[in-house]
Design an enzyme around this catalytic site. Structure first.
Site, PDB file in Angstrom:
ATOM      1  N   ASP A  13       0.573  -1.496   0.025  1.00 33.07           N
ATOM      2  CA  ASP A  13       0.351   0.236  -0.407  1.00 33.07           C
ATOM      3  C   ASP A  13       1.593   1.136   0.369  1.00 33.07           C
ATOM      4  O   ASP A  13       0.480   1.810   0.808  1.00 33.07           O
ATOM      5  CB  ASP A  13      -1.257   0.225   1.139  1.00 33.07           C
ATOM      6  N   LYS A  16       2.125   1.878  -5.334  1.00 30.84           N
ATOM      7  CA  LYS A  16       2.929   1.303  -6.292  1.00 30.84           C
ATOM      8  C   LYS A  16       1.730   1.543  -7.968  1.00 30.84           C
ATOM      9  O   LYS A  16       1.897   1.888  -8.614  1.00 30.84           O
ATOM     10  CB  LYS A  16       2.450   0.072  -6.268  1.00 30.84           C
ATOM     11  N   GLY A  40      -4.456  -3.929  -3.719  1.00 31.42           N
ATOM     12  CA  GLY A  40      -5.082  -3.181  -3.756  1.00 31.42           C
ATOM     13  C   GLY A  40      -4.414  -2.519  -4.510  1.00 31.42           C
ATOM     14  O   GLY A  40      -4.484  -1.529  -3.457  1.00 31.42           O
ATOM     15  N   HIS A  41      -4.038  -1.730  -5.840  1.00 29.92           N
ATOM     16  CA  HIS A  41      -4.010  -0.751  -6.075  1.00 29.92           C
ATOM     17  C   HIS A  41      -4.969   0.188  -6.730  1.00 29.92           C
ATOM     18  O   HIS A  41      -5.392   0.426  -7.824  1.00 29.92           O
ATOM     19  CB  HIS A  41      -2.840  -1.008  -7.432  1.00 29.92           C
ATOM     20  N   THR A  42      -4.747   1.297  -6.136  1.00 32.43           N
ATOM     21  CA  THR A  42      -5.642   2.154  -6.612  1.00 32.43           C
ATOM     22  C   THR A  42      -4.390   3.532  -7.722  1.00 32.43           C
ATOM     23  O   THR A  42      -3.591   4.025  -7.504  1.00 32.43           O
ATOM     24  CB  THR A  42      -5.919   3.582  -5.179  1.00 32.43           C
ATOM     25  N   GLN A 223       2.522  -5.965  -2.969  1.00 30.13           N
ATOM     26  CA  GLN A 223       2.361  -5.844  -1.956  1.00 30.13           C
ATOM     27  C   GLN A 223       4.247  -5.720  -1.180  1.00 30.13           C
ATOM     28  O   GLN A 223       3.530  -4.726  -1.991  1.00 30.13           O
ATOM     29  CB  GLN A 223       2.567  -7.847  -1.220  1.00 30.13           C
TER      30      GLN A 223
HETATM   31  P1  GDP Z   1      -0.618  -0.165  -3.464  1.00 32.20           P
HETATM   32  O1  GDP Z   1      -1.447  -1.030  -2.900  1.00 32.20           O
HETATM   33  O2  GDP Z   1       0.843   0.123  -3.018  1.00 32.20           O
HETATM   34  O3  GDP Z   1      -0.790  -0.067  -4.891  1.00 32.20           O
HETATM   35  O4  GDP Z   1      -1.355   1.311  -2.694  1.00 32.20           O
HETATM   36  P2  GDP Z   1      -2.703   1.382  -2.196  1.00 32.20           P
HETATM   37  O5  GDP Z   1      -3.551   2.010  -3.718  1.00 32.20           O
HETATM   38  O6  GDP Z   1      -3.236   0.680  -1.701  1.00 32.20           O
HETATM   39  O7  GDP Z   1      -2.650   2.486  -0.867  1.00 32.20           O
HETATM   40  C1  GDP Z   1      -2.493   3.523  -1.462  1.00 32.20           C
HETATM   41  C2  GDP Z   1      -3.319   4.571  -1.134  1.00 32.20           C
HETATM   42  O8  GDP Z   1      -2.573   6.279  -0.994  1.00 32.20           O
HETATM   43  C3  GDP Z   1      -4.305   5.071  -2.381  1.00 32.20           C
HETATM   44  O9  GDP Z   1      -5.611   4.928  -1.805  1.00 32.20           O
HETATM   45  C4  GDP Z   1      -4.167   6.270  -3.139  1.00 32.20           C
HETATM   46  O10 GDP Z   1      -4.937   6.979  -3.525  1.00 32.20           O
HETATM   47  C5  GDP Z   1      -3.367   7.307  -2.294  1.00 32.20           C
HETATM   48  N1  GDP Z   1      -1.961   7.552  -2.596  1.00 32.20           N
HETATM   49  C6  GDP Z   1      -0.908   7.687  -3.296  1.00 32.20           C
HETATM   50  N2  GDP Z   1      -0.143   8.619  -3.377  1.00 32.20           N
HETATM   51  C7  GDP Z   1      -0.690   9.371  -2.743  1.00 32.20           C
HETATM   52  C8  GDP Z   1       0.273  10.676  -2.189  1.00 32.20           C
HETATM   53  O11 GDP Z   1       1.167  11.194  -3.078  1.00 32.20           O
HETATM   54  N3  GDP Z   1      -0.853  11.927  -1.935  1.00 32.20           N
HETATM   55  C9  GDP Z   1      -1.742  10.840  -1.004  1.00 32.20           C
HETATM   56  N4  GDP Z   1      -2.317  12.151  -0.112  1.00 32.20           N
HETATM   57  N5  GDP Z   1      -2.708   9.885  -1.138  1.00 32.20           N
HETATM   58  C10 GDP Z   1      -2.056   9.023  -2.251  1.00 32.20           C
HETATM   59  P1  IMO Z   2      -0.805  -4.019  -2.087  1.00 29.04           P
HETATM   60  O1  IMO Z   2      -0.548  -4.516  -3.504  1.00 29.04           O
HETATM   61  C1  IMO Z   2      -1.328  -4.494   2.370  1.00 29.04           C
HETATM   62  C2  IMO Z   2      -0.786  -8.676   4.090  1.00 29.04           C
HETATM   63  C3  IMO Z   2      -2.372  -9.184   4.435  1.00 29.04           C
HETATM   64  C4  IMO Z   2      -1.622  -9.766   5.827  1.00 29.04           C
HETATM   65  C5  IMO Z   2      -0.832 -10.680   4.565  1.00 29.04           C
HETATM   66  C6  IMO Z   2      -1.032 -11.875   4.172  1.00 29.04           C
HETATM   67  O2  IMO Z   2      -2.529  -3.249  -2.654  1.00 29.04           O
HETATM   68  O3  IMO Z   2       0.298  -3.296  -1.277  1.00 29.04           O
HETATM   69  P2  IMO Z   2      -2.633 -13.248   2.418  1.00 29.04           P
HETATM   70  O4  IMO Z   2      -4.358 -12.556   2.288  1.00 29.04           O
HETATM   71  O5  IMO Z   2      -1.535 -12.058   1.349  1.00 29.04           O
HETATM   72  O6  IMO Z   2      -2.251 -14.275   2.622  1.00 29.04           O
HETATM   73  O7  IMO Z   2      -2.351 -12.125   3.592  1.00 29.04           O
HETATM   74  O8  IMO Z   2      -0.706  -9.487   4.063  1.00 29.04           O
HETATM   75  N1  IMO Z   2      -1.013  -7.552   2.388  1.00 29.04           N
HETATM   76  C7  IMO Z   2      -0.839  -6.658   1.846  1.00 29.04           C
HETATM   77  N2  IMO Z   2      -0.939  -5.970   2.827  1.00 29.04           N
HETATM   78  N3  IMO Z   2      -0.906  -4.394   0.784  1.00 29.04           N
HETATM   79  C8  IMO Z   2      -1.223  -5.647   0.579  1.00 29.04           C
HETATM   80  O9  IMO Z   2      -1.296  -5.472  -1.328  1.00 29.04           O
HETATM   81  C9  IMO Z   2      -1.465  -6.602   0.213  1.00 29.04           C
HETATM   82  N4  IMO Z   2      -1.199  -8.219   0.397  1.00 29.04           N
HETATM   83  C10 IMO Z   2      -1.145  -9.178   1.356  1.00 29.04           C
HETATM   84  O10 IMO Z   2      -3.153  -8.024   5.134  1.00 29.04           O
HETATM   85  O11 IMO Z   2      -0.586  -9.101   6.017  1.00 29.04           O
HETATM   86 MG    MG Z   3      -3.075  -1.583  -1.911  1.00 34.41          MG
END
Ligand code: GDP
Ligand code: IMO
Ligand code: MG
Length: 427
Positions: A13, A16, A40-42, A223
């Site tokens: 999170d 990415k 979960g990539h936002t 991850q």
């Molecule tokens: P990922 O799993 O690495 O793709 O990250 P996620 O999408 O799970 O979580 C990152 C969160 O931060 C999402 O809600 C994005 O929209 C948000 N985000 C990404 N870059 C920035 C930033 O520079 N500033 C802010 N405020 N939010 C960001």
């Molecule tokens: P992105 O790509 C954050 C965490 C789960 C748990 C552990 C094992 O969005 O960064 P699993 O379901 O994989 O067996 O869970 O890994 N986890 C993540 N945490 N971002 C993720 O993906 C994750 N994918 C798995 O919360 O702690």
């Molecule tokens: Mg994520």
């Protein structure tokens, strides 16, 4: 640089999806190589938010070829749900391909994920319950079913039936759960097979040929390093290899072909699920970061645990993934704090520790040793170039570089594609 690997350098999170989407504007191909719909990539484009789980974040650019590689555990239900949402929004999806070597996630994997977690009791991992661990267990145990198996209907049916029987023995016989309805699953997966067939390829060949032709290729990590099954905070990890090495086996690419690696790094630290977290803030400051940063899981909606920047974690990730540059994300979330803290080392009963320890018993007794920096008051989310950032924000970026030993090449100041500052071209 014609190929670039993107990895999460913390516990996932890190943003990415946002950075991949930004860079994908220049890419010919984007490849996911491990994990599954636990990711979960936002991506935010002009205020419109997309959460991608299995489909590579290049899809929103329209022109890239998007590959789900052999190292991914593929859940057709999640895939089609995602596809439908994208298509409803008018996104082109006919450029998504699936490796014939990828392993499939079945309903029994999700049931077992839940049952194993319940059986662990207070020692649970806090998985996403997407069936990831059990699907990789089957793969490693050599009873998994692959995408290529889908292409032969009679053989596929036999394989699924055999697996359902075995899993029902476990689900009902061992755990006392409810046995799954075999024929329903068989029918569903035969239908998935029919719909997926046009997308199935030997994607390793596609990647190799694109690389040989000098095409621009992005490897999309899921991850983060600390969730790596070998190198992360075991057993509080996922079941795959989020480090850069995961791209070679997960996409079928020779190790020497991946040279540049960008580590996506949050300006602070978060983690979802259980496991030690040395810089965690179990107080109002942590709550404040969670609210400002909207730190709730993109896959499960769970509140993310928040803490100060942990330099040991990122330094460790840089070493194990060969990170050549950082993209520092969510820096805007730190605006308005009087003081900011970055962890430089750990204190373990008076002993200084500079390298992330293997033993979680040791980690859980480590205290963070912080560098304290003054914060900045101004909103930085509109800064378009590095020079626009306040001096204290630049000092924070410099401190990240000093502590991790890696240059910060990209700074992200908001979730939107446009809120991205490039200090040095990476791709
Ligand atoms: P990922 O799993 O690495 O793709 O990250 P996620 O999408 O799970 O979580 C990152 C969160 O931060 C999402 O809600 C994005 O929209 C948000 N985000 C990404 N870059 C920035 C930033 O520079 N500033 C802010 N405020 N939010 C960001
Ligand atoms: P992105 O790509 C954050 C965490 C789960 C748990 C552990 C094992 O969005 O960064 P699993 O379901 O994989 O067996 O869970 O890994 N986890 C993540 N945490 N971002 C993720 O993906 C994750 N994918 C798995 O919360 O702690
Ligand atoms: Mg994520």
């Amino acid at each position: 640089m014609s190929s670039l690997a993107i990895v999460g350098s913390q516990w996932g999170d890190e943003g990415k999806g946002k950075i991949i989407d930004y860079l994908a504007g220049k890419a010919d191909m984007v490849i996911r190589a491990q994990g599954g719909s636990n990711a979960g990539h936002t991506v935010v484009i002009n205020g419109r938010k997309y959460a991608l789980h299995l489909i590579p974040s290049g899809v929103l650019n329209g022109n890239t070829v998007n590959i789900i590689g052999n190292g991914v555990v593929f859940d057709p239900e999640s895939f089609f749900a995602e596809l439908e949402l994208l298509e409803k929004d008018g996104v082109t999806t006919d450029n998504i391909y699936l490796s014939d070597r990828a392993h499939l996630v079945f309903p029994y994997h999700k049931t077992l994920d839940e049952l194993y977690e319940n059986a662990r009791g207070i020692g649970d991992i806090g998985t996403t319950k997407r069936g990831i661990g059990p699907a990789y267990m089957d793969k490693i145990e050599r009873t998994g079913i692959r995408v290529c198996d889908m292409l032969d209907e009679a053989g596929f049916r036999k394989k699924i039936e055999r697996q359902i029987e075995a899993k029902n023995r476990l689900i009902a016989g061992v755990f006392g759960g409810e046995a799954l309805e075999g024929e329903k699953i068989v029918k569903l997966y035969l239908e998935y097979a029919r719909r997926l067939a046009p997308r199935v390829r030997d994607t390793g060949v596609m990647v190799y040929e694109a690389m040989s032709a000098g095409r621009k290729i992005l490897f999309e990590g899921a991850q983060g390093s600390m969730l790596d099954i070998d190198l992360g905070t075991y057993p509080y990890v996922t079941s795959s290899h989020p480090v850069s090495g995961g791209f070679t086996t997960g996409a079928g690419v020779g190790a020497g072909l991946i040279r540049d690696v960008v580590g996506i790094t949050k300006a602070y630290t978060t983690r979802v699920g259980k496991g030690p977290f040395v810089t965690e803030l179990l107080n109002e400051t942590g709550d404040r970061i969670r609210e400002i940063g909207h730190e709730y899981g993109a896959t499960t909606g769970r509140p993310r645990r928040c803490g100060w920047f942990d330099g040991l974690v990122v330094r460790y990730s840089a070493r194990i993934s060969g990170i050549t540059g950082l993209a520092l994300t969510l820096l805007d979330v730190l605006s308005g704090f009087d003081d900011l803290y970055l962890c430089e080392s750990y204190d373990y009963h008076g002993e200084r520790i500079d390298h992330f320890p293997a033993s979680l018993d040791v980690v859980s007794e480590c205290a963070p040793v912080f560098r304290k920096l003054p914060g900045w008051r101004t909103d930085i989310s509109g800064c378009a170039v590095y020079e626009d950032l306040p001096a204290n924000a630049k000092a924070y970026v410099n401190a990240v570089e000093e502590i991790t030993g890696v240059p910060v090449k990209i700074v992200s100041v908001g979730p939107d594609r446009k809120q991205t500052i490039i200090r040095e071209e990476v791709f």
